[in-house]
Enzyme design. Structure first.
Site, PDB file in Angstrom:
ATOM      1  N   ASN A  46       3.641 121.280  62.596  1.00  0.00           N
ATOM      2  CA  ASN A  46       4.516 121.218  61.430  1.00  0.00           C
ATOM      3  C   ASN A  46       3.701 120.680  60.260  1.00  0.00           C
ATOM      4  O   ASN A  46       2.979 119.697  60.393  1.00  0.00           O
ATOM      5  CB  ASN A  46       5.727 120.327  61.708  1.00  0.00           C
ATOM      6  N   GLY A  47       3.832 121.288  59.116  1.00  0.00           N
ATOM      7  CA  GLY A  47       3.038 120.921  57.955  1.00  0.00           C
ATOM      8  C   GLY A  47       3.624 119.823  57.085  1.00  0.00           C
ATOM      9  O   GLY A  47       3.055 119.503  56.046  1.00  0.00           O
TER      10      GLY A  47
END
Length: 176
Positions: A46-47
């Site tokens: 997840n960024g």
């Protein structure tokens, strides 16, 4: 860890805010990796942490989770989700069924310094905008999802996320 029911109903986390929250970032509902770790945005792909770290110009991903939350609060950033609980198998927003909305209006009324609410992804934006319709004095910002399921490069997402700095104290400088 937030206890989860035995069926496929997922329960979100409490908000991460304080009296100085100026920017509230709302996701949809934590995914399985986040629920298991009892941490917002815990999936390693997840960024979120690199994206918000870029906005704040801080290497948040290098910090332990409690320190990340402390840094967000110190910079006027809060976290929560638009969904308090829902049925879902897996982690995809598309699998969410029977969502129960979080009390966004109640939370926002308690945040006197709030200037903007940013929605992390399309579902969060769709539900959050419906809940917060006609809310004056608070900007509503749609962001591309930080999820790895949203197949856009992190650099392209970062360009959109950069606008969040406009809502932080003195362009995101540390509160003293």
């Amino acid at each position: 860890m937030i206890p989860q029911p035995q069926d496929d109903r997922r329960i979100g986390f409490p908000p991460v805010v304080d009296a100085d929250t100026r920017l509230l970032i709302l996701g949809s509902l934590p995914g399985d990796a986040s629920l298991k770790a009892a941490q917002y945005y815990a999936h390693p792909r997840n960024g979120f942490w690199p994206l918000i770290g870029g906005v704040l110009d801080e290497p948040l991903t290098a910090l332990p989770y409690p320190d990340r939350l402390d840094r967000l609060r110190a910079r006027g950033v809060g976290l929560w989700d638009v969904i308090a609980s829902a049925q879902r198998s897996g982690s995809l927003d598309a699998a969410i069924r029977s969502p129960e909305a979080a009390d966004l209006r109640g939370l926002i009324q308690s945040l006197s310094e709030l200037r903007a609410v940013a929605f992390n992804g399309k579902l969060a934006a769709r539900m959050g905008r419906r809940i917060l319709a006609n809310r004056d004095g608070v900007a509503l910002i749609d962001l591309p999802s930080s999820s790895p399921a949203h197949a856009v490069s992190l650099s392209a997402k970062a360009a959109d996320w950069a606008v969040l700095g406009d809502f932080l104290p003195e362009k995101g400088r540390l509160k003293i």
